[in-house]
Design a protein around this motif. Structure first.
Motif, PDB file in Angstrom:
ATOM      1  N   ASN A 208       0.822  -1.215   0.000  1.00  0.00           N
ATOM      2  CA  ASN A 208       0.000   0.000   0.000  1.00  0.00           C
ATOM      3  C   ASN A 208       0.854   1.263   0.000  1.00  0.00           C
ATOM      4  OD1 ASN A 208      -2.387   1.511   0.031  1.00  0.00           O
ATOM      5  ND2 ASN A 208      -2.410   1.604   2.267  1.00  0.00           N
TER       6      ASN A 208
ATOM      7  N   ASP B 278       2.516   5.019  -0.935  1.00  0.00           N
ATOM      8  CA  ASP B 278       2.032   6.347  -1.300  1.00  0.00           C
ATOM      9  C   ASP B 278       2.551   6.761  -2.675  1.00  0.00           C
ATOM     10  OD1 ASP B 278       0.663   7.198   1.248  1.00  0.00           O
ATOM     11  OD2 ASP B 278       2.653   6.759   2.021  1.00  0.00           O
ATOM     12  N   VAL B 279       3.756   6.342  -2.994  1.00  0.00           N
ATOM     13  CA  VAL B 279       4.376   6.688  -4.270  1.00  0.00           C
ATOM     14  C   VAL B 279       5.095   5.447  -4.796  1.00  0.00           C
ATOM     15  CG1 VAL B 279       6.020   8.190  -5.469  1.00  0.00           C
ATOM     16  CG2 VAL B 279       4.732   9.075  -3.513  1.00  0.00           C
TER      17      VAL B 279
ATOM     18  N   GLY C 220      -4.975   3.840  -9.519  1.00  0.00           N
ATOM     19  CA  GLY C 220      -6.054   3.826  -8.543  1.00  0.00           C
ATOM     20  C   GLY C 220      -6.589   2.450  -8.232  1.00  0.00           C
TER      21      GLY C 220
ATOM     22  N   PRO D 251      -1.216   3.765  -6.782  1.00  0.00           N
ATOM     23  CA  PRO D 251      -1.810   5.058  -6.412  1.00  0.00           C
ATOM     24  C   PRO D 251      -2.495   5.733  -7.595  1.00  0.00           C
ATOM     25  CG  PRO D 251       0.366   4.831  -5.451  1.00  0.00           C
ATOM     26  CD  PRO D 251       0.202   3.680  -6.403  1.00  0.00           C
ATOM     27  N   ALA D 252      -3.318   6.736  -7.307  1.00  0.00           N
ATOM     28  CA  ALA D 252      -4.259   7.246  -8.290  1.00  0.00           C
ATOM     29  C   ALA D 252      -3.668   8.177  -9.341  1.00  0.00           C
ATOM     30  CB  ALA D 252      -5.405   7.959  -7.579  1.00  0.00           C
TER      31      ALA D 252
ATOM     32  N   TYR E 163       3.591   6.699  -9.946  1.00  0.00           N
ATOM     33  CA  TYR E 163       2.236   6.712  -9.393  1.00  0.00           C
ATOM     34  C   TYR E 163       2.301   7.394  -8.030  1.00  0.00           C
ATOM     35  CZ  TYR E 163       0.896   3.066 -12.783  1.00  0.00           C
ATOM     36  OH  TYR E 163       0.639   2.351 -13.920  1.00  0.00           O
ATOM     37  N   SER E 164       1.329   8.258  -7.736  1.00  0.00           N
ATOM     38  CA  SER E 164       1.355   8.989  -6.477  1.00  0.00           C
ATOM     39  C   SER E 164      -0.049   9.143  -5.915  1.00  0.00           C
ATOM     40  CB  SER E 164       1.983  10.376  -6.685  1.00  0.00           C
ATOM     41  OG  SER E 164       1.841  11.181  -5.528  1.00  0.00           O
ATOM     42  N   ARG E 165      -0.168   8.974  -4.602  1.00  0.00           N
ATOM     43  CA  ARG E 165      -1.433   9.292  -3.927  1.00  0.00           C
ATOM     44  C   ARG E 165      -1.598  10.801  -3.774  1.00  0.00           C
ATOM     45  NH1 ARG E 165      -3.872   4.834  -1.879  1.00  0.00           N
ATOM     46  NH2 ARG E 165      -2.571   3.066  -1.244  1.00  0.00           N
TER      47      ARG E 165
ATOM     48  N   PRO F 297      -4.120  10.032   2.399  1.00  0.00           N
ATOM     49  CA  PRO F 297      -4.425   9.949   0.977  1.00  0.00           C
ATOM     50  C   PRO F 297      -5.915   9.944   0.725  1.00  0.00           C
ATOM     51  CG  PRO F 297      -3.692   7.828   1.821  1.00  0.00           C
ATOM     52  CD  PRO F 297      -3.457   8.829   2.914  1.00  0.00           C
TER      53      PRO F 297
ATOM     54  N   ASP G  61      -9.514   6.206  -3.322  1.00  0.00           N
ATOM     55  CA  ASP G  61      -9.241   5.861  -4.708  1.00  0.00           C
ATOM     56  C   ASP G  61     -10.414   6.253  -5.577  1.00  0.00           C
ATOM     57  OD1 ASP G  61      -6.856   4.828  -4.018  1.00  0.00           O
ATOM     58  OD2 ASP G  61      -7.517   2.737  -3.949  1.00  0.00           O
TER      59      ASP G  61
END
Length: 388
Positions: A146, A148-149, A175, A180-181, A194-196, A369, A372
């Motif tokens: 899980n 964040d980045v 997402g 991350p989204a 990918y980043s939240r 965060p 999603d």
């Protein structure tokens, strides 16, 4: 017999042991000399590349010195020469060990305790070696961690996109499945982030490289550098995704050094803004004992840390089970002074020839965060935002 030696003949086993001891001394001296080359002549291609194998050189040097020490208990025909050879090998090994330890600790910080009630920022870097982003093992790993980045190298975004289209799914899967989204893609499609956290600013650069003689159509000497400014809820985090050329030839080694020069310019420009913290992470294609890698850290006031406190294999050859013997620590990260490193670890084998690098950072007042995007709504592959 006309000629008979008065010296009694040694048993065959003792002679073989003596030969092993001589070879141990010579081997320890040789591997130590190879390792010392990376410190003595870092501006030469072959010498600098010796830094990839310092752990192997140290292990071989230690074994050779121990074998040589056994030989000190035996009688040799050239006893003085043997003792001198062993002493030189031992001194060379000690010098290599000392220089390696000093460079390991240079620009290195200890991990800090995570403050209670504050959520760390977890960043994962993976050179996926063209692995499909929809791979079940990769997705299961990301779902479990899980992050964040996520910073990925060797993605080949154009081919990834075609594979997603054949499956009838939105390209990239932002997402979903642990990704991350927010999705950002480098100009050449090799670097993907990918980043939240929302992306406030983007800077994508291409560093042109020299084509080595005999290069194939598949090989591209140009490399990209992707910098994103992320809104973490505290100071902005300047994320720099790294992936220079692999120095397998002199021309490619020069490409890597030009790339490092551009990294230095980019980091200095971010520091001039004085508006946030810096995290440079990725496949640096450089061992932490490389003088050029340490130069980038020292001149830009950056620091790093290692899993378990010592550089470990992140890129392995032939087979994962041999990664302790046939491998090198090339996946690195560096942070500016305002960032605390709370944990560094390596992920499992996920199908690439690199292991995931997992870094947790302490940033003040990091916002949680956002949820999603709607799983029924496709994600825009360029922005990662849901679209109707």
């Amino acid at each position: 017999m006309l000629f008979r030696s008065s010296r009694p003949r040694r048993p065959l086993l003792v002679s073989l042991l003596s030969l092993v001891c001589w070879c141990g001394c010579l081997g320890a001296l040789a591997v130590s000399a190879f390792g010392l080359m990376s410190f003595a002549a870092p501006d030469y291609w072959v010498a600098d590349n010796m830094s990839f194998f310092l752990r192997q050189f140290l292990a071989a040097g230690l074994a050779g010195c121990l074998a040589g020490a056994v030989g000190l208990l035996l009688r040799h025909r050239f006893a003085m020469l043997y003792r001198t050879l062993w002493f030189c090998a031992f001194l060379a090994f000690l010098g290599l060990a000392g220089l390696t330890a000093a460079r390991t600790m240079a620009n290195t910080v200890d991990t800090a305790a995570q403050q209670e009630g504050r959520r760390p920022v977890k960043v994962i870097s993976i050179n996926i070696e063209h692995l499909f982003l929809g791979d079940a093992v990769l997705q299961a790993f990301l779902e479990r961690e899980n992050p964040d980045v996520v910073v990925m190298q060797e993605v080949l975004w154009g081919l990834q996109k075609l594979r997603w289209e054949r499956l009838g799914l939105p390209a990239g899967g932002a997402g979903k499945n642990g990704f991350p989204a927010h999705l950002k893609i480098g100009e050449l499609g090799g670097l993907v982030v990918y980043s939240r956290f929302p992306v406030l600013k983007e800077d994508s650069r291409v560093i042109q490289g020299e084509l080595p003689s005999g290069s194939t159509v598949y090989y591209d000497a140009d490399r990209e550098l992707l910098a994103l400014t992320l809104d973490t809820g505290a100071k902005p985090l300047h994320l720099v995704a790294i992936h220079p050329d692999s120095p397998r030839s002199e021309s490619r080694w020069k490409n890597k050094r030009r790339y490092f020069d551009e990294v230095d310019r980019l980091v200095r420009s971010l520091q001039t803004e004085n508006s946030g913290n810096i995290l440079a992470i990725g496949d640096w294609n450089s061992a932490p004992w490389s003088a050029r890698f340490q130069q980038t850290l020292e001149e830009n006031g950056l620091s790093t840390a290692y899993p378990g406190g010592f550089p470990q294999t992140t890129r392995f050859f032939f087979h994962y089970r041999l990664h302790w013997i046939l491998g090198a620590p090339v996946d690195q990260f560096a942070v500016s002074g305002g960032v605390q490193v709370t944990d560094v670890s390596l992920g499992p084998h996920i199908g690439s020839d690199h292991l995931p690098l997992i870094v947790e950072l302490a940033l003040e007042d990091v916002q949680q965060p956002a949820a999603d995007p709607d799983p029924q709504s496709p994600a825009d592959p360029e922005t990662g935002e849901s679209v109707d």
